[in-house]
Write a protein that holds these residues in place. Structure first.
Motif, mmCIF file in Angstrom:
data_model
loop_
_atom_site.group_PDB
_atom_site.id
_atom_site.type_symbol
_atom_site.label_atom_id
_atom_site.label_comp_id
_atom_site.label_asym_id
_atom_site.label_seq_id
_atom_site.Cartn_x
_atom_site.Cartn_y
_atom_site.Cartn_z
ATOM 1 N N VAL A 153 -35.016 -30.998 -90.525
ATOM 2 C CA VAL A 153 -35.670 -29.976 -91.441
ATOM 3 C C VAL A 153 -37.116 -29.825 -90.959
ATOM 4 O O VAL A 153 -37.839 -28.791 -90.994
ATOM 5 C CB VAL A 153 -35.741 -30.616 -92.691
ATOM 6 C CG1 VAL A 153 -36.539 -30.043 -93.885
ATOM 7 C CG2 VAL A 153 -34.206 -30.668 -93.480
ATOM 8 N N ALA A 154 -37.679 -30.970 -90.522
ATOM 9 C CA ALA A 154 -39.070 -30.935 -90.072
ATOM 10 C C ALA A 154 -39.081 -29.876 -88.612
ATOM 11 O O ALA A 154 -40.175 -29.316 -88.709
ATOM 12 C CB ALA A 154 -39.694 -32.164 -89.294
ATOM 13 N N ALA A 188 -32.190 -39.481 -91.722
ATOM 14 C CA ALA A 188 -33.440 -39.549 -90.751
ATOM 15 C C ALA A 188 -32.997 -38.267 -89.871
ATOM 16 O O ALA A 188 -33.868 -37.391 -89.549
ATOM 17 C CB ALA A 188 -33.491 -40.766 -89.960
ATOM 18 N N GLY A 235 -38.867 -26.652 -90.025
ATOM 19 C CA GLY A 235 -40.228 -26.411 -90.748
ATOM 20 C C GLY A 235 -41.250 -25.770 -89.529
ATOM 21 O O GLY A 235 -42.021 -24.955 -89.761
ATOM 22 N N LEU A 236 -41.465 -26.581 -88.374
ATOM 23 C CA LEU A 236 -42.332 -26.308 -87.449
ATOM 24 C C LEU A 236 -42.008 -25.089 -86.917
ATOM 25 O O LEU A 236 -42.948 -24.080 -86.522
ATOM 26 C CB LEU A 236 -42.331 -27.245 -86.286
ATOM 27 C CG LEU A 236 -43.479 -27.766 -85.522
ATOM 28 C CD1 LEU A 236 -44.684 -28.124 -86.595
ATOM 29 C CD2 LEU A 236 -43.314 -28.512 -84.694
ATOM 30 N N ARG A 269 -33.556 -35.205 -91.759
ATOM 31 C CA ARG A 269 -34.927 -34.871 -92.092
ATOM 32 C C ARG A 269 -35.595 -34.564 -90.676
ATOM 33 O O ARG A 269 -36.405 -33.500 -90.735
ATOM 34 C CB ARG A 269 -35.887 -36.152 -92.450
ATOM 35 C CG ARG A 269 -35.347 -36.641 -94.009
ATOM 36 C CD ARG A 269 -36.007 -38.027 -94.350
ATOM 37 N NE ARG A 269 -37.274 -38.079 -94.108
ATOM 38 C CZ ARG A 269 -38.177 -39.288 -93.916
ATOM 39 N NH1 ARG A 269 -37.473 -40.236 -93.550
ATOM 40 N NH2 ARG A 269 -39.148 -39.133 -93.716
ATOM 41 N N PRO A 295 -30.748 -44.446 -85.755
ATOM 42 C CA PRO A 295 -31.163 -43.439 -86.829
ATOM 43 C C PRO A 295 -30.039 -43.064 -87.904
ATOM 44 O O PRO A 295 -28.905 -42.868 -87.419
ATOM 45 C CB PRO A 295 -31.821 -42.285 -86.047
ATOM 46 C CG PRO A 295 -31.234 -42.210 -84.828
ATOM 47 C CD PRO A 295 -30.644 -43.765 -84.588
ATOM 48 N N THR A 296 -30.285 -43.085 -89.228
ATOM 49 C CA THR A 296 -29.287 -42.735 -90.015
ATOM 50 C C THR A 296 -29.112 -41.177 -90.090
ATOM 51 O O THR A 296 -29.936 -40.370 -89.614
ATOM 52 C CB THR A 296 -29.626 -43.367 -91.448
ATOM 53 O OG1 THR A 296 -30.978 -42.485 -91.691
ATOM 54 C CG2 THR A 296 -29.884 -44.847 -91.574
#
Lengths: 155, 465
Positions: free
Chosen positions: A18-19, A12, A22-23, A15, A8-9
């Motif tokens: 962040v996800a 990624a 957010g959850l 992100r 994974p970069t």
């Protein structure tokens, strides 16, 4: 085709973080909402949350689309954009002040709440907005006429 | 995690009717660049609302470790005015944003992978929360209470829900935004298909057709050029004159291989992207100009559609809660009124003695959580002088109590930064006259940088905690 070999970069990973954040934030909000039922009245809040969504998706959008369709029949192309934009602005202004010009809200014993003649004021504001729109339409019409005169065989 | 991008079986082929039709949404504004640009602005606006909302919340409910400063005097006026003004200006932004992305609601197939299903699921709290926050906010500033939940608490928790869903949405869509906005987006659009750049990204994959051919691979795989290849129908010349990708509506998810700015808006078909941007900006501008006068000094004359006018009310100042609503009319006018200061050397004062205690003048705004604020010139004894007379130490927090017998705001805590500020008064008068009953006669608290609900009115007791 399996991605096992792909690392994974950084993007990624960010992100993903962040996800997850957010959850967590969303979960915190739901927990808080359900944790104070006396104040938040969860069934009521849920009705308004879902109601707003349905009102937009099943009423507001289709009505807007229908109005847009009617406009394509009523207003010619170079002017239609002005009318569409002005309608959007008018509806937004009217929604932002809806309880005021509809006379909802306020307190009978407190004349300093919602104290203005909002119906009249809305008419003034929308009148000014549509005056600008009319000026734009006139400008476009003028330009179109000049264009035709400059190139008489143009259309 | 592996299962997330795994492709789900296609739904049975049904005739696509109504909004499911391929070309059901012909407006050229349903396009990813428009959605991305509006999304950025809306994200900024909601971010401002969230942060200013947190300021307001934690000013009213400060945790024990957080003492808000009493300066700058105008801080809360700014943050809360901004909170309401930004929320109101978000209305056209949200409407336009929902317009651009609405066809997504009817995309076909409804879910392509587990990741796609989860991503779609996060849209529910996002849109519901956003509409809810704006609608309840508009209702609250007009004091229109058709809902049975308590506004501030519910608005606060739904804010967390909305912001959480927004973070999830940003995580899911950031590659689409980067492929459609900013310099070099064409390059990023090409890269977006590159290996590893967005594993779970459901977005950039081409909208599968009713399927004459093998599905385009959703995962950005190492195979060269995964995305423009399988694109069957939009003529995918990124900058050819004929490429009006946005025209067909269907934000086909092929965000990634369109450089929409290279595709000029075809003239004469209605509102262009730029036109929509101008309309949204104009709408936000009109809303702001006609309502911001309720908190910006000097703009009151433009305040045509704000729920308050800073100069309308008893003594030329708005009131949020009247003496009648607070049920203190009789008690407040009782000639036997006494102010009680409770500390190491407790004492009481009659109203005459209170007025004689020392008159100071402070020009301070009264700033309501509903976003309006108004400057006023108050006079009365300084709170700190009253506290000193009772031997209350400088580091002590006090509670200021109202004559109200009940209600969430009948008392407020004043921590040292505000209690000791020379501008903080237990005001007995306003603009050279006695306080109006609705402004808190016989005495009220007025302190700098403090929400109006904590500027306790009809004060009869000050207690050291």
């Amino acid at each position: 085709m399996k991605r096992s070999g792909v690392r994974p970069t950084v993007g990624a990973v960010v992100r993903g973080l962040v996800a997850v954040a957010g959850l967590a934030v969303l979960g915190y909000g739901v927990h808080g909402l359900l944790g104070m039922p006396h104040a938040t009245h969860p069934p009521q809040a849920a009705r308004w949350l879902i109601g707003g969504l349905l009102l937009h998706d099943l009423v507001a959008f289709p009505v807007t689309a229908a109005v847009g369709f009617v406009l394509t029949r009523l207003v010619r192309a170079p002017y239609r954009a002005v009318v569409q934009g002005t309608l959007l602005a008018s509806v937004s202004v009217a929604l932002a002040s809806l309880p005021l010009w509809r006379g909802y809200g306020g307190a009978p014993d407190n004349p300093s709440v919602d104290p203005l003649p909002y119906g009249r004021n809305l008419a003034i504001v929308l009148g000014a907005v549509w005056a600008v729109a009319a000026a734009l339409i006139a400008m476009r019409a003028l330009r179109a006429r000049r264009g035709r005169r400059a190139a008489p065989d143009g259309s | 995690m592996r299962v997330l991008p795994e492709r789900l079986p296609r739904p049975p082929a049904i005739p696509r009717r109504g909004p499911l039709r391929e070309d059901a949404f012909p407006s050229r504004l349903h396009d990813p660049r428009m959605a991305a640009l509006l999304g950025i602005w809306l994200g900024v606006a909601f971010g401002v609302c969230f942060l200013t909302g947190l300021v307001s919340h934690f000013m009213q409910h400060p945790p024990s470790w957080l003492d808000w400063p009493a300066r700058p005097v105008w801080l809360y006026r700014l943050t809360q005015g901004l909170h309401v003004a930004t929320g109101l200006a978000s209305i056209p932004l949200l409407l336009a944003k929902l317009w651009t992305v609405y066809p997504r609601l009817w995309e076909w197939p409804p879910v392509r992978s587990v990741a796609h299903a989860l991503e779609r699921l996060t849209i529910v709290p996002l849109v519901a929360g956003a509409l809810f926050q704006l609608a309840t906010g508009v209702a609250n500033i007009a004091q229109w209470y058709r809902f049975r939940f308590f506004f501030t608490v519910t608005h606060y928790w739904v804010a967390w829900i909305t912001i959480g869903a927004l973070l999830l949405h940003i995580a899911a869509k950031v590659t689409v935004v980067r492929a459609n906005v900013g310099r070099g987006r064409a390059g990023r659009a090409r890269d977006a298909g590159g290996p590893g750049s967005d594993q779970a990204e459901p977005e950039p994959e081409p909208e599968p057709e009713p399927e004459p051919e093998p599905e385009p691979e959703p995962e950005p795989e190492p195979e060269p050029e995964p995305e423009p290849g399988p694109e069957p129908k939009p003529k995918p010349k990124p900058d050819g004159p004929g490429s009006d990708g946005p025209r067909t509506g269907e934000p086909t998810g092929d965000a990634v291989d369109i450089d929409p700015r290279a595709a000029p808006d075809p003239a004469g078909t209605g509102l262009s992207r730029r036109g929509l941007g101008i309309a949204v900006g104009a709408a936000a501008g009109v809303i702001t100009v006609t309502s911001a006068g309720q908190f910006v000094p000097g703009l009151a004359s433009l305040d045509l559609l704000g729920p308050r006018r800073p100069d309308v009310g008893p003594q030329g100042l708005p009131v949020n809660r009247t003496a009648a609503a607070a049920r203190v009319r009789t008690l407040a006018r009782d000639p036997g009124y006494r102010l009680e200061v409770v500390g190491p050397r407790p004492y009481t004062l009659s109203l005459v003695e209170l007025r004689a205690f020392g008159q100071h003048i402070s020009t301070l705004p009264i700033t309501c959580v509903e976003g309006w604020s108004a400057d006023a010139t108050w006079h009365g004894p300084r709170l700190r002088d009253l506290l000193d007379a009772a031997g209350i130490p400088a580091g002590a927090t006090v509670r200021v109590e109202s004559l109200e017998s009940r209600g969430g705001y009948r008392a407020s805590e004043v921590r040292p930064p505000h209690a000791r500020d020379p501008l903080t008064l237990l005001a007995t008068g306003l603009d050279g006259a006695d306080l109006n009953l609705d402004h808190g006669y016989p005495a009220r608290l007025i302190a700098p940088n403090r929400p109006g609900v904590l500027q306790t009115k009809w004060v009869h007791r000050v207690v050291m905690l």
